[in-house]
Scaffold this motif. Sequence first.
Motif, PDB file in Angstrom:
ATOM      1  N   GLY A 187     -87.356  31.379  -6.201  1.00 28.32           N
ATOM      2  CA  GLY A 187     -86.704  32.464  -5.475  1.00 28.32           C
ATOM      3  C   GLY A 187     -85.340  32.105  -4.941  1.00 28.32           C
ATOM      4  O   GLY A 187     -84.537  32.989  -4.605  1.00 28.32           O
ATOM      5  N   ALA A 188     -85.055  30.800  -4.851  1.00 26.50           N
ATOM      6  CA  ALA A 188     -83.745  30.363  -4.363  1.00 26.50           C
ATOM      7  C   ALA A 188     -82.730  30.197  -5.477  1.00 26.50           C
ATOM      8  O   ALA A 188     -81.520  30.172  -5.219  1.00 26.50           O
ATOM      9  N   ALA A 189     -83.200  30.082  -6.724  1.00 29.09           N
ATOM     10  CA  ALA A 189     -82.309  29.725  -7.834  1.00 29.09           C
ATOM     11  C   ALA A 189     -81.155  30.701  -8.005  1.00 29.09           C
ATOM     12  O   ALA A 189     -80.031  30.301  -8.344  1.00 29.09           O
ATOM     13  N   ASP A 190     -81.413  31.983  -7.782  1.00 29.29           N
ATOM     14  CA  ASP A 190     -80.354  32.979  -7.973  1.00 29.29           C
ATOM     15  C   ASP A 190     -79.723  33.413  -6.654  1.00 29.29           C
ATOM     16  O   ASP A 190     -79.090  34.468  -6.574  1.00 29.29           O
ATOM     17  N   LYS A 191     -79.897  32.613  -5.623  1.00 26.71           N
ATOM     18  CA  LYS A 191     -79.320  32.949  -4.308  1.00 26.71           C
ATOM     19  C   LYS A 191     -78.475  31.811  -3.743  1.00 26.71           C
ATOM     20  O   LYS A 191     -78.171  31.788  -2.548  1.00 26.71           O
ATOM     21  N   LEU A 192     -78.103  30.863  -4.581  1.00 26.58           N
ATOM     22  CA  LEU A 192     -77.276  29.744  -4.128  1.00 26.58           C
ATOM     23  C   LEU A 192     -75.804  30.156  -4.124  1.00 26.58           C
ATOM     24  O   LEU A 192     -74.991  29.690  -4.931  1.00 26.58           O
ATOM     25  N   ASP A 193     -75.490  31.011  -3.208  1.00 24.24           N
ATOM     26  CA  ASP A 193     -74.148  31.582  -3.139  1.00 24.24           C
ATOM     27  C   ASP A 193     -73.220  30.710  -2.290  1.00 24.24           C
ATOM     28  O   ASP A 193     -73.654  29.995  -1.386  1.00 24.24           O
ATOM     29  N   GLY A 194     -71.932  30.819  -2.571  1.00 19.44           N
ATOM     30  CA  GLY A 194     -70.918  30.255  -1.687  1.00 19.44           C
ATOM     31  C   GLY A 194     -70.546  31.282  -0.630  1.00 19.44           C
ATOM     32  O   GLY A 194     -71.290  32.222  -0.353  1.00 19.44           O
ATOM     33  N   ARG A 195     -69.371  31.119  -0.046  1.00 19.75           N
ATOM     34  CA  ARG A 195     -68.928  32.078   0.959  1.00 19.75           C
ATOM     35  C   ARG A 195     -67.438  32.339   0.821  1.00 19.75           C
ATOM     36  O   ARG A 195     -66.682  31.498   0.319  1.00 19.75           O
ATOM     37  N   SER A 196     -67.040  33.491   1.280  1.00 25.28           N
ATOM     38  CA  SER A 196     -65.628  33.849   1.320  1.00 25.28           C
ATOM     39  C   SER A 196     -65.041  33.368   2.638  1.00 25.28           C
ATOM     40  O   SER A 196     -65.670  33.486   3.692  1.00 25.28           O
ATOM     41  N   VAL A 197     -63.834  32.777   2.575  1.00 25.51           N
ATOM     42  CA  VAL A 197     -63.200  32.213   3.762  1.00 25.51           C
ATOM     43  C   VAL A 197     -61.881  32.949   4.007  1.00 25.51           C
ATOM     44  O   VAL A 197     -61.045  33.049   3.108  1.00 25.51           O
ATOM     45  N   ASN A 198     -61.705  33.445   5.210  1.00 27.52           N
ATOM     46  CA  ASN A 198     -60.516  34.225   5.551  1.00 27.52           C
ATOM     47  C   ASN A 198     -59.374  33.298   5.957  1.00 27.52           C
ATOM     48  O   ASN A 198     -59.366  32.737   7.047  1.00 27.52           O
ATOM     49  N   LEU A 199     -58.381  33.149   5.062  1.00 22.01           N
ATOM     50  CA  LEU A 199     -57.181  32.356   5.362  1.00 22.01           C
ATOM     51  C   LEU A 199     -55.971  33.251   5.603  1.00 22.01           C
ATOM     52  O   LEU A 199     -54.835  32.764   5.630  1.00 22.01           O
ATOM     53  N   GLY A 200     -56.209  34.533   5.766  1.00 28.44           N
ATOM     54  CA  GLY A 200     -55.097  35.455   5.932  1.00 28.44           C
ATOM     55  C   GLY A 200     -54.694  36.085   4.603  1.00 28.44           C
ATOM     56  O   GLY A 200     -55.211  35.739   3.541  1.00 28.44           O
ATOM     57  N   PRO A 201     -53.727  37.031   4.637  1.00 24.80           N
ATOM     58  CA  PRO A 201     -53.383  37.799   3.428  1.00 24.80           C
ATOM     59  C   PRO A 201     -52.704  36.978   2.327  1.00 24.80           C
ATOM     60  O   PRO A 201     -52.651  37.421   1.181  1.00 24.80           O
ATOM     61  N   ALA A 202     -52.197  35.790   2.631  1.00 24.99           N
ATOM     62  CA  ALA A 202     -51.455  35.029   1.624  1.00 24.99           C
ATOM     63  C   ALA A 202     -52.372  34.315   0.623  1.00 24.99           C
ATOM     64  O   ALA A 202     -51.922  33.885  -0.431  1.00 24.99           O
ATOM     65  N   TYR A 203     -53.669  34.202   0.970  1.00 22.10           N
ATOM     66  CA  TYR A 203     -54.560  33.436   0.103  1.00 22.10           C
ATOM     67  C   TYR A 203     -55.919  34.133  -0.023  1.00 22.10           C
ATOM     68  O   TYR A 203     -56.364  34.847   0.893  1.00 22.10           O
ATOM     69  N   THR A 204     -56.571  33.905  -1.145  1.00 20.06           N
ATOM     70  CA  THR A 204     -57.972  34.239  -1.322  1.00 20.06           C
ATOM     71  C   THR A 204     -58.723  32.920  -1.470  1.00 20.06           C
ATOM     72  O   THR A 204     -58.385  32.096  -2.331  1.00 20.06           O
ATOM     73  N   ALA A 205     -59.685  32.703  -0.603  1.00 19.72           N
ATOM     74  CA  ALA A 205     -60.385  31.417  -0.593  1.00 19.72           C
ATOM     75  C   ALA A 205     -61.893  31.633  -0.596  1.00 19.72           C
ATOM     76  O   ALA A 205     -62.399  32.573   0.033  1.00 19.72           O
ATOM     77  N   PHE A 206     -62.590  30.779  -1.315  1.00 17.73           N
ATOM     78  CA  PHE A 206     -64.056  30.868  -1.358  1.00 17.73           C
ATOM     79  C   PHE A 206     -64.635  29.510  -1.734  1.00 17.73           C
ATOM     80  O   PHE A 206     -63.916  28.595  -2.168  1.00 17.73           O
ATOM     81  N   THR A 207     -65.925  29.370  -1.526  1.00 21.91           N
ATOM     82  CA  THR A 207     -66.629  28.144  -1.891  1.00 21.91           C
ATOM     83  C   THR A 207     -67.681  28.451  -2.947  1.00 21.91           C
ATOM     84  O   THR A 207     -68.195  29.565  -3.024  1.00 21.91           O
ATOM     85  N   VAL A 208     -68.006  27.453  -3.747  1.00 21.10           N
ATOM     86  CA  VAL A 208     -69.112  27.556  -4.705  1.00 21.10           C
ATOM     87  C   VAL A 208     -69.994  26.317  -4.536  1.00 21.10           C
ATOM     88  O   VAL A 208     -69.519  25.247  -4.153  1.00 21.10           O
ATOM     89  N   ARG A 209     -71.288  26.483  -4.818  1.00 22.88           N
ATOM     90  CA  ARG A 209     -72.232  25.365  -4.783  1.00 22.88           C
ATOM     91  C   ARG A 209     -72.555  24.977  -6.220  1.00 22.88           C
ATOM     92  O   ARG A 209     -73.047  25.789  -6.993  1.00 22.88           O
ATOM     93  N   GLU A 210     -72.293  23.722  -6.556  1.00 25.35           N
ATOM     94  CA  GLU A 210     -72.499  23.237  -7.906  1.00 25.35           C
ATOM     95  C   GLU A 210     -73.594  22.179  -7.931  1.00 25.35           C
ATOM     96  O   GLU A 210     -73.788  21.457  -6.943  1.00 25.35           O
ATOM     97  N   PRO A 211     -74.321  22.059  -9.044  1.00 26.59           N
ATOM     98  CA  PRO A 211     -75.344  21.004  -9.142  1.00 26.59           C
ATOM     99  C   PRO A 211     -74.715  19.624  -9.164  1.00 26.59           C
ATOM    100  O   PRO A 211     -73.616  19.440  -9.714  1.00 26.59           O
ATOM    101  N   VAL A 212     -75.408  18.643  -8.574  1.00 25.60           N
ATOM    102  CA  VAL A 212     -74.838  17.294  -8.519  1.00 25.60           C
ATOM    103  C   VAL A 212     -74.960  16.568  -9.850  1.00 25.60           C
ATOM    104  O   VAL A 212     -74.207  15.631 -10.123  1.00 25.60           O
ATOM    105  N   GLY A 213     -75.926  16.962 -10.698  1.00 30.22           N
ATOM    106  CA  GLY A 213     -76.104  16.292 -11.993  1.00 30.22           C
ATOM    107  C   GLY A 213     -77.479  15.678 -12.131  1.00 30.22           C
ATOM    108  O   GLY A 213     -78.498  16.325 -11.847  1.00 30.22           O
ATOM    109  N   VAL A 214     -77.539  14.421 -12.511  1.00 32.84           N
ATOM    110  CA  VAL A 214     -78.822  13.734 -12.714  1.00 32.84           C
ATOM    111  C   VAL A 214     -79.357  13.251 -11.366  1.00 32.84           C
ATOM    112  O   VAL A 214     -78.647  12.598 -10.602  1.00 32.84           O
ATOM    113  N   THR A 215     -80.612  13.579 -11.086  1.00 29.06           N
ATOM    114  CA  THR A 215     -81.228  13.178  -9.819  1.00 29.06           C
ATOM    115  C   THR A 215     -82.397  12.237 -10.081  1.00 29.06           C
ATOM    116  O   THR A 215     -83.156  12.416 -11.037  1.00 29.06           O
TER     117      THR A 215
END
Length: 495
Positions: free
Chosen positions: A130-158
Motif C-alpha cells: 500500500g505504500a509503494a505508490d505513495k512514496l511522494d516527494g513534496r513541493s517547496v515554495n522558493l518564491g515566483p523565481a523558482y519551481t522546487a520539489f523533492t523526489v524519493r529514489e531507491p538506494v539500490g542494493v540492500t
Amino acid sequence: MTAHDIAQDYLKTGRLAALPDGHFIDGKTTQPSNRKMESFDPGRAEAFAEFSLGEETDMDLAIASAETAARHWRQVTPGERCRILNNVARLFRENADRLSVIEVVDSGKTLAEAQGDIQSSARLFEYYAGAADKLDGRSVNLGPAYTAFTVREPVGVTGHIIPWNYPTSTFARGVAPALAAGCSVVAKPAETTPFTALVMAELLCEAGVPAGLVNVVTGLGADIGARMARDPRIKQLTFTGSVSTGINVAQMAAPNVTRLTLELGGKSPLIAFSDADPEKVADGAYWAIFSNSGQICSAGSRLIMHKAIRDDVLAILGERAKSIRTAHGLTAPDMGAINSELHLSRIKAHVEAAKGRGAHLLTGGDVTVDADTGKGWFFQPTVIADLEPDDPAVQEEIFGPVLSVQNFDTEDEAIQLANGTEFGLIASVYTQDVSRAMRVASAMDCGQVSINDYWAGGLELPFGGNKKSGYGREKGWEGLDAYTKVKSITISNAS
C-alpha cells in the motif's frame, strides 16, 4: 497438508519434505555446496537437515544479481510493485502451514507463535504494498523565481542480516519496504535458522518478483555476512542481532559509508505503579518475558514495581510461571525451546552467576528437557526478585525466559531505574493515572512506550531503539526511510 498433518509427519519421521539445500540466487535455487552444515531442531537437540555453507563467491554472485535486478526494478511502476507485493502476501498465507512448521523446527518456538509470525509477515507485505505508490516527494515554495520539489529514489542494493529469533517476520520487515521503495535485496539468514528465508524467497519469485531481485545466501556470519558488510555495492545494510556483532558490522561497513539500520539488544522495563491492577501487571509481565522463551530483543526482561503491589504481583506471576509447560513447539506447549545449545549455555551461565551472588530466585533457574522425550534445549521460566540497580541480571541482556525484578517508592526512582541500563528499546507503564503515564512515557529514553499493555502497538508503528539498542527505525512508514534517498530539484522560472 495442514499444519497439524505436517507436524505429525515430522514428529514421526524427524524430517521435513522438500527443504531447499542450496542458496537462492538470480531467481533459482543453486546446486548444493560441498560445504555443508547441520541444522538442529532445538526441541529435540537433533539435526534434521543440512544446508549450504556459503563462500565469498556465492555472496559476490548474489550481489551482482541484485545489482542488475535493481536497475530494472526501479523502472517498474509503483502500481505494479503494489500488485506484486500484495500477491506475495497472498502466497504467504496460502503456504502458512508449511512455513510455520519449518519455523518451529528451525527456531524452537511454539507452533502458535510461528503461525503468528507468518501472518505478520504477510501483513508486512500488504502494508508496504500500500505504500509503494505513495512514496511522494513534496513541493517547496522558493518564491515566483523558482519551481522546487523533492523526489524519493531507491538506494539500490540492500543487505539484510536476519536473526534467529524471528527469522520470518524480520526477513519480511526489511525485504517488504525495500521492494516497495524500488530496491533489490541480498539476505543472509542466521546459521541456526536458514530455511524459512529460502522458502520465502521462492514464494516471492512465484508471486511475480523478478529474478535476481531477492537473493538468499546461507552460511556463517563471519564468512559471508562479513563479505556482505564490506561490499561497496551494498547501499543499505539492515542488521538485527547482538550489540557486539552490530558494532563489528558497523565497523566493516564504515569504509564504504554504507547506510545502516541497527536493531540490537534490549533490557526493556515494565513499570508498575501502586494503582495498577496486580492481575494485569502479572499477566503483562508473563507475556513480556515468556513469549518465544524470552528470546526477544524487546522482551520485558525487567519488572519494576512499586513496593505496595510487589507481593501481590509476584504471588500471581510465580504461580503462573511454575505452571508453564515447556516442550517441543509442535506439541502445543506453553513455551518452546531455546534456539541452540550455545545460547542455552549462555542463559545458564547468567543465572548461575546470579545464584552465586545470592540472588533470590522466586521460581525456575535451571536447564530442563521435554518431559515426554527427555530431549531438547529448554530453560525453566525464571523470576529473580528484588535486585539492585547495578546487578548484572539487571544490566546485561540474558535473552531467555529470565525476569529480573526491581522495586521502587517514588515516580522519580522508577524513571531512574527504568533508564538505568545501556539499552533503550521499548518500555511499558502500568497505571490508572493518565497524567503520570504520559510523564513517564516522555521521560523514557527508548524508541517505543506502551501503556497498560506490554505488547501494544503493531507493524504500523516504527520500531527501533536508542543508546546501545541501535539506531534507525523499522516497520511503519518510517521503515521506508532506510531504503529511499531524497533528491531536491530546482527549476529557474526566469525567461
